[in-house]
Design a protein around this motif. Structure first.
Motif, PDB file in Angstrom:
ATOM      1  N   PRO A   7      -1.175  -9.620   1.990  1.00 14.19           N
ATOM      2  CA  PRO A   7      -2.486  -9.557   1.318  1.00 14.19           C
ATOM      3  C   PRO A   7      -3.634 -10.111   2.172  1.00 14.19           C
ATOM      4  CG  PRO A   7      -0.966 -11.043   0.156  1.00 14.19           C
ATOM      5  CD  PRO A   7      -0.169 -10.318   1.178  1.00 14.19           C
ATOM      6  N   CYS A   8      -3.378 -11.154   2.948  1.00 10.98           N
ATOM      7  CA  CYS A   8      -4.382 -11.633   3.905  1.00 10.98           C
ATOM      8  C   CYS A   8      -3.808 -11.452   5.295  1.00 10.98           C
ATOM      9  CB  CYS A   8      -4.730 -13.098   3.676  1.00 10.98           C
ATOM     10  SG  CYS A   8      -5.726 -13.353   2.227  1.00 10.98           S
ATOM     11  N   GLY A   9      -3.453 -10.220   5.599  1.00 10.21           N
ATOM     12  CA  GLY A   9      -2.748  -9.951   6.849  1.00 10.21           C
ATOM     13  C   GLY A   9      -3.686  -9.702   8.010  1.00 10.21           C
ATOM     14  N   GLY A  10      -3.082  -9.556   9.174  1.00 10.11           N
ATOM     15  CA  GLY A  10      -3.857  -9.285  10.379  1.00 10.11           C
ATOM     16  C   GLY A  10      -3.893  -7.805  10.692  1.00 10.11           C
ATOM     17  N   ARG A  11      -4.586  -7.471  11.779  1.00 11.93           N
ATOM     18  CA  ARG A  11      -4.804  -6.065  12.143  1.00 11.93           C
ATOM     19  C   ARG A  11      -3.742  -5.527  13.099  1.00 11.93           C
ATOM     20  NH1 ARG A  11      -9.967  -6.895  15.087  1.00 11.93           N
ATOM     21  NH2 ARG A  11      -9.263  -9.051  15.055  1.00 11.93           N
ATOM     22  N   PHE A  12      -2.784  -6.382  13.489  1.00 11.04           N
ATOM     23  CA  PHE A  12      -1.874  -5.985  14.569  1.00 11.04           C
ATOM     24  C   PHE A  12      -0.427  -5.846  14.093  1.00 11.04           C
ATOM     25  CE2 PHE A  12      -5.567  -8.249  16.088  1.00 11.04           C
ATOM     26  CZ  PHE A  12      -6.126  -7.289  16.909  1.00 11.04           C
ATOM     27  N   ASP A  13       0.177  -6.940  13.727  1.00  9.68           N
ATOM     28  CA  ASP A  13       1.532  -6.992  13.156  1.00  9.68           C
ATOM     29  C   ASP A  13       2.380  -5.772  13.529  1.00  9.68           C
ATOM     30  OD1 ASP A  13       3.771  -7.262  11.313  1.00  9.68           O
ATOM     31  OD2 ASP A  13       2.580  -8.713  10.219  1.00  9.68           O
ATOM     32  N   GLY A  14       2.853  -5.014  12.529  1.00 13.78           N
ATOM     33  CA  GLY A  14       3.682  -3.843  12.826  1.00 13.78           C
ATOM     34  C   GLY A  14       2.863  -2.620  13.195  1.00 13.78           C
ATOM     35  N   ILE A  15       1.568  -2.686  12.883  1.00 16.38           N
ATOM     36  CA  ILE A  15       0.672  -1.554  13.130  1.00 16.38           C
ATOM     37  C   ILE A  15       0.712  -1.170  14.608  1.00 16.38           C
ATOM     38  CG2 ILE A  15      -1.767  -0.880  13.121  1.00 16.38           C
ATOM     39  CD1 ILE A  15      -1.913  -3.113  10.749  1.00 16.38           C
ATOM     40  N   LEU A  16       0.742  -2.195  15.450  1.00 20.36           N
ATOM     41  CA  LEU A  16       0.792  -1.967  16.893  1.00 20.36           C
ATOM     42  C   LEU A  16       1.959  -1.053  17.262  1.00 20.36           C
ATOM     43  CD1 LEU A  16       0.158  -2.503  19.878  1.00 20.36           C
ATOM     44  CD2 LEU A  16       1.496  -4.614  19.689  1.00 20.36           C
ATOM     45  N   ALA A  29      -9.671  -3.173   5.029  1.00 16.98           N
ATOM     46  CA  ALA A  29     -10.254  -4.312   5.760  1.00 16.98           C
ATOM     47  C   ALA A  29     -10.725  -5.404   4.805  1.00 16.98           C
ATOM     48  CB  ALA A  29     -11.416  -3.826   6.613  1.00 16.98           C
ATOM     49  N   THR A  30     -10.514  -6.660   5.187  1.00 23.32           N
ATOM     50  CA  THR A  30     -11.019  -7.790   4.413  1.00 23.32           C
ATOM     51  C   THR A  30     -12.318  -8.276   5.055  1.00 23.32           C
ATOM     52  OG1 THR A  30      -9.855  -9.443   5.743  1.00 23.32           O
ATOM     53  CG2 THR A  30      -8.674  -8.545   3.853  1.00 23.32           C
ATOM     54  N   GLU A  31     -13.042  -9.125   4.326  1.00 24.93           N
ATOM     55  CA  GLU A  31     -14.319  -9.636   4.841  1.00 24.93           C
ATOM     56  C   GLU A  31     -14.146 -10.451   6.111  1.00 24.93           C
ATOM     57  OE1 GLU A  31     -16.397 -11.845   1.879  1.00 24.93           O
ATOM     58  OE2 GLU A  31     -16.649 -10.067   0.609  1.00 24.93           O
ATOM     59  N   ASN A  32     -12.962 -11.074   6.235  1.00 25.05           N
ATOM     60  CA  ASN A  32     -12.749 -11.967   7.374  1.00 25.05           C
ATOM     61  C   ASN A  32     -11.995 -11.306   8.514  1.00 25.05           C
ATOM     62  OD1 ASN A  32     -13.975 -14.110   5.947  1.00 25.05           O
ATOM     63  ND2 ASN A  32     -12.063 -14.365   4.802  1.00 25.05           N
ATOM     64  N   ASN A  33     -12.205  -9.987   8.671  1.00 28.46           N
ATOM     65  CA  ASN A  33     -11.652  -9.333   9.845  1.00 28.46           C
ATOM     66  C   ASN A  33     -10.140  -9.122   9.790  1.00 28.46           C
ATOM     67  OD1 ASN A  33     -12.643  -8.091  12.014  1.00 28.46           O
ATOM     68  ND2 ASN A  33     -12.769  -9.902  13.333  1.00 28.46           N
ATOM     69  N   GLY A  34      -9.578  -9.249   8.597  1.00 25.83           N
ATOM     70  CA  GLY A  34      -8.142  -9.022   8.468  1.00 25.83           C
ATOM     71  C   GLY A  34      -7.885  -7.726   7.723  1.00 25.83           C
ATOM     72  N   LEU A  35      -6.664  -7.568   7.229  1.00 28.48           N
ATOM     73  CA  LEU A  35      -6.310  -6.394   6.441  1.00 28.48           C
ATOM     74  C   LEU A  35      -5.580  -6.809   5.174  1.00 28.48           C
ATOM     75  CD1 LEU A  35      -4.926  -3.777   9.024  1.00 28.48           C
ATOM     76  CD2 LEU A  35      -7.095  -3.693   7.802  1.00 28.48           C
ATOM     77  N   ASN A  36      -5.863  -6.080   4.103  1.00 28.84           N
ATOM     78  CA  ASN A  36      -5.108  -6.226   2.866  1.00 28.84           C
ATOM     79  C   ASN A  36      -4.605  -4.833   2.522  1.00 28.84           C
ATOM     80  OD1 ASN A  36      -4.071  -6.622   0.344  1.00 28.84           O
ATOM     81  ND2 ASN A  36      -5.952  -7.400  -0.576  1.00 28.84           N
ATOM     82  N   ARG A  37      -3.407  -4.514   3.028  1.00 21.95           N
ATOM     83  CA  ARG A  37      -2.885  -3.158   2.837  1.00 21.95           C
ATOM     84  C   ARG A  37      -1.443  -3.267   2.360  1.00 21.95           C
ATOM     85  NH1 ARG A  37      -4.609  -0.223   7.864  1.00 21.95           N
ATOM     86  NH2 ARG A  37      -2.513  -0.451   8.667  1.00 21.95           N
ATOM     87  N   LEU A  38      -1.324  -3.737   1.134  1.00 19.85           N
ATOM     88  CA  LEU A  38       0.002  -3.909   0.542  1.00 19.85           C
ATOM     89  C   LEU A  38       0.678  -2.552   0.411  1.00 19.85           C
ATOM     90  CD1 LEU A  38      -0.731  -6.475  -2.302  1.00 19.85           C
ATOM     91  CD2 LEU A  38       0.482  -6.888  -0.170  1.00 19.85           C
ATOM     92  N   THR A  39       1.989  -2.594   0.485  1.00 19.94           N
ATOM     93  CA  THR A  39       2.750  -1.354   0.494  1.00 19.94           C
ATOM     94  C   THR A  39       2.567  -0.545  -0.794  1.00 19.94           C
ATOM     95  OG1 THR A  39       4.855  -0.508   1.294  1.00 19.94           O
ATOM     96  CG2 THR A  39       4.982  -2.091  -0.483  1.00 19.94           C
ATOM     97  N   LEU A  40       2.467   0.768  -0.644  1.00 20.60           N
ATOM     98  CA  LEU A  40       2.381   1.734  -1.749  1.00 20.60           C
ATOM     99  C   LEU A  40       1.158   1.547  -2.652  1.00 20.60           C
ATOM    100  CD1 LEU A  40       6.188   1.916  -2.757  1.00 20.60           C
ATOM    101  CD2 LEU A  40       4.980   3.131  -0.939  1.00 20.60           C
ATOM    102  N   THR A  41       0.103   0.959  -2.097  1.00 24.14           N
ATOM    103  CA  THR A  41      -1.171   0.860  -2.819  1.00 24.14           C
ATOM    104  C   THR A  41      -2.077   2.000  -2.354  1.00 24.14           C
ATOM    105  OG1 THR A  41      -2.015  -0.553  -1.065  1.00 24.14           O
ATOM    106  CG2 THR A  41      -1.107  -1.666  -3.003  1.00 24.14           C
ATOM    107  N   GLU A  42      -3.272   2.063  -2.923  1.00 23.40           N
ATOM    108  CA  GLU A  42      -4.253   3.076  -2.517  1.00 23.40           C
ATOM    109  C   GLU A  42      -4.598   2.940  -1.030  1.00 23.40           C
ATOM    110  OE1 GLU A  42      -5.726   5.890  -3.629  1.00 23.40           O
ATOM    111  OE2 GLU A  42      -4.112   5.663  -5.097  1.00 23.40           O
TER     112      GLU A  42
END
Ligand SMILES: [Zn+2]
Length: 408
Positions: free
Chosen positions: A87-96, A22-35
């Motif tokens: 890197p400054c992604g949203g919470r929905f995108d492909g996750i949905l 989670a980012t501070e601004n309610n988004g996600l930073n979950r780049l592929t193959l990271t922790e």
């Protein structure tokens, strides 16, 4: 009565994902193959196991959750998307698409439903291409678009290869675990465009992925001193390029549905008091219909040459990277439409601008996609939003589409 998902459980899955990276601004930073990606993968696998699915990971790190059907060794009905983000992604995108798929499996468990065909839920690796470019490496690997050598050798900005990163997070699985025979593939995704929100339509029944042409333009003028050269004698490459960009934009007023974007421009020498001698830019041209895109590209080329003559500069216009419209499968499209209607949701046929895992899957198996609203069309942005109500509608359509497809 039409079967529906368990809304509370599904939204809990979405919330869980929103807390990882989670980012501070309610988004996600979950780049592929990271922790962060590893943490999400671990959580996802835990949830797959809780849903009694048979879990496997292939040599591209794609994760599968399988639910057997009545027919043994039959091709699977596959569905899913991707859990990685920008890197400054949203919470929905492909996750949905992935977590709605998980909820579909759980709903079938709740109701003790055994489908005819087996089901496989997939989380594809590196859909985004933000860390490892090009995008769609996981889907491209299993569908044979890219070779394993190519994928393993792709490097991030710190020179870490895909294979190294995959190994580092412990997700280098087995080649024998790859996706095998697929009867159909369906992917739920947010629209990432404004049409459904503007028209207030619940479900976009995606007919295909728009074709694209990148037109490379190189304008050659002559550099000179800003104080010396008289205005009428100049060969200002940037000035000509400015007129060209406006002209390309104006063509969209004549051709309905045409999208033209200039997002990158290089100006030489790019010095305050020097008349620009050379400019390069790329025009991204998209249309639902290939022949209209083609016609637009030719129109753009003609206008660029004409403007070059008017502004006393040379120009070279070439077609760069391009691909044709990817049409989706009529049967899968039909099943999505029928499912939405059985749920009393409004629908419209749309085309996808962005590519998706479904783009490569459509080369491998009959494929189509389900879109739900993106508020204001915003995506790849921390402000990306799809209301709960629409997430649920999308999941319900996915559920019923999968049920239809899984019938003998
Ligand atoms: Zn996506």
């Amino acid at each position: 009565m039409t079967l529906k998902i368990n809304e509370t459980r599904f939204l809990t899955y979405m919330e869980k994902s929103s807390s990882i990276g989670a980012t501070e601004n309610n988004g996600l930073n979950r780049l592929t193959l990271t922790e962060e990606d590893k943490e999400m993968r671990d959580t996802f696998i835990q949830l797959l196991k809780e849903a009694n699915l048979e879990v496997r990971v292939d040599d591209f790190g794609n994760i599968y959750g399988r639910r057997e059907g009545k027919i043994k060794d039959a091709p699977v009905i596959a569905f899913g998307s991707h859990l990685d983000t920008q890197p400054c992604g949203g919470r929905f995108d492909g996750i949905l698409g992935v977590l709605a798929g998980l909820e579909v499996m759980q709903t079938l468990n709740d109701h003790g439903i055994e489908t005819d065909y087996p089901l496989e839920l997939i989380n594809f690796t590196n859909e985004e291409g933000a860390r490892f470019n090009p995008p769609l490496l996981g889907a491209g690997g299993v569908t044979g678009i890219f070779t394993k050598d190519f994928i393993y050798g792709v490097k991030d900005s710190e020179n870490i290869t895909f294979e190294e990163a995959l190994t580092a997070i412990g997700y280098k699985g087995l080649e024998t675990n790859r996706l095998q025979d697929v009867k159909s593939y369906v992917e739920l995704h947010i629209e990432q465009g404004p049409i459904l929100d503007n028209e207030n339509i619940d479900i976009g029944v995606v007919q295909g992925i728009q074709g694209l042409t990148r037109v490379n333009v190189r304008v050659e003028g002559i550099t000179n001193h800003a104080g010396g050269a008289r205005m009428e004698e100049r060969k200002d490459a940037l000035l000509a390029a400015a007129y060209m960009i406006i002209a390309a934009n104006k063509i969209t007023k004549e051709i309905e549905g045409l999208r033209v974007t200039v997002g990158k421009i290089d100006n030489f020498p790019n010095v305050i008091n020097v008349i620009p001698g050379s400019v390069e830019f790329v025009i991204d041209v998209r249309h639902d219909r290939d022949e209209m895109r083609d016609k637009s590209v030719e129109l753009i080329k003609d206008q660029m040459h004409q403007l070059a003559r008017e502004h006393n500069v040379q120009c070279e216009v070439t077609r760069g990277w391009e691909y044709d419209m990817v049409p989706f499968d009529k049967n899968v499209i039909q099943k999505i439409g029928d499912s939405a209607k059985s749920l009393n949701y409004s629908t419209m046929g749309v085309y996808s601008g962005p590519g998706h895992d479904a783009k490569y899957m459509s080369t491998y198996a009959p494929t189509a996609m389900i879109f739900v609203k993106s508020v204001n069309g915003v995506s790849h942005n921390e402000n990306e939003l799809t209301e709960n109500e629409d997430l649920i509608k999308g999941a319900n359509v996915l559920l019923n589409t999968v049920l239809q497809l899984a019938k003998e």
